[in-house]
Design an enzyme around this catalytic site. Structure first.
Site, PDB file in Angstrom:
ATOM      1  N   ARG A  34       8.015 -21.238 -52.678  1.00 32.86           N
ATOM      2  CA  ARG A  34       9.140 -20.308 -52.726  1.00 32.86           C
ATOM      3  C   ARG A  34       8.785 -18.975 -53.389  1.00 32.86           C
ATOM      4  O   ARG A  34       9.632 -18.117 -53.556  1.00 32.86           O
ATOM      5  CB  ARG A  34      10.308 -20.969 -53.444  1.00 32.86           C
ATOM      6  N   TRP A  88       6.286 -17.106 -68.717  1.00 32.42           N
ATOM      7  CA  TRP A  88       5.972 -18.529 -68.550  1.00 32.42           C
ATOM      8  C   TRP A  88       5.899 -18.840 -67.058  1.00 32.42           C
ATOM      9  O   TRP A  88       6.706 -18.331 -66.283  1.00 32.42           O
ATOM     10  CB  TRP A  88       7.065 -19.369 -69.225  1.00 32.42           C
ATOM     11  N   HIS A 140      14.941 -31.291 -71.089  1.00 31.96           N
ATOM     12  CA  HIS A 140      14.776 -29.862 -71.388  1.00 31.96           C
ATOM     13  C   HIS A 140      15.087 -29.012 -70.156  1.00 31.96           C
ATOM     14  O   HIS A 140      15.767 -27.989 -70.249  1.00 31.96           O
ATOM     15  CB  HIS A 140      13.341 -29.617 -71.870  1.00 31.96           C
ATOM     16  N   PHE A 173      14.528 -18.698 -70.542  1.00 35.18           N
ATOM     17  CA  PHE A 173      15.675 -18.632 -71.443  1.00 35.18           C
ATOM     18  C   PHE A 173      15.890 -17.202 -71.942  1.00 35.18           C
ATOM     19  O   PHE A 173      17.024 -16.751 -72.097  1.00 35.18           O
ATOM     20  CB  PHE A 173      15.478 -19.591 -72.624  1.00 35.18           C
ATOM     21  N   PHE A 197      20.313 -13.753 -60.040  1.00 38.18           N
ATOM     22  CA  PHE A 197      19.639 -14.982 -60.473  1.00 38.18           C
ATOM     23  C   PHE A 197      18.466 -15.260 -59.536  1.00 38.18           C
ATOM     24  O   PHE A 197      18.634 -15.824 -58.462  1.00 38.18           O
ATOM     25  CB  PHE A 197      20.642 -16.143 -60.442  1.00 38.18           C
TER      26      PHE A 197
END
Length: 162
Positions: free
Chosen positions: A136, A31, A97, A66, A122
């Site tokens: 970024r 995504w 969300h 997720f 992360f």
């Protein structure tokens, strides 16, 4: 007053360990592919620039940020990996969300790291808009994928020493 643009991916002030002895996993979200693809390229480049061998980098794709949690868990079933880098991008929308996903991903990645006692990095952008993400992911603020790679190298080195 003009704002100063800072490359946030400047590592000139630290000595980065040699990545050659380590094996890395990268799990990348599909995504927001324009962003995550650039993060992936930055991560691979960062690892290889510091000595990682292509055959010691295992990459899997998952549908979204997720799913990075499960992807990291799947990669770490291979106990030869020294660190896993999670790369994704969550962009603020009009609903809550964003908050739920960002919180779940951060906590889930942390939990996987603790479960396997291995560094899980992360490398997830959590931005207000697409432009911030582009800035970024190889844009004017550097590449957070490369930053995640440097972090993985450093943490693999620390883990190996202790």
């Amino acid at each position: 007053m003009a704002s100063s643009i800072k490359n946030l991916s400047d590592f000139s002030h630290i000595k980065v360990a040699n990545a050659n002895p380590f094996k890395f996993g990268i799990v990348v979200a599909q995504w927001n592919a324009e962003i995550t693809g650039a993060l992936l390229n930055g991560a691979i480049s960062g690892l290889e620039k510091h000595g990682a061998q292509e055959e010691n980098i295992k990459i899997i794709e998952v549908p979204g940020s997720f799913e990075l949690i499960t992807g990291a868990d799947i990669l770490l079933r291979d106990d030869s990996l020294d660190a896993v880098i999670c790369l994704g991008c969550v962009i603020q929308g009009e609903t809550r969300h964003f908050d739920f996903i960002c919180d779940a991903v951060a906590n889930g990645i942390s939990n996987v790291s603790l479960k396997y006692n291995k560094p899980v990095i992360f490398g997830v952008l959590t931005t207000d808009n697409q432009q911030q993400a582009l800035d970024r992911a190889g844009g004017q603020h550097g590449n957070k994928g490369e930053e995640a790679a440097i972090t993985a190298i450093q943490m693999a080195q620390i883990s190996a020493q202790n």
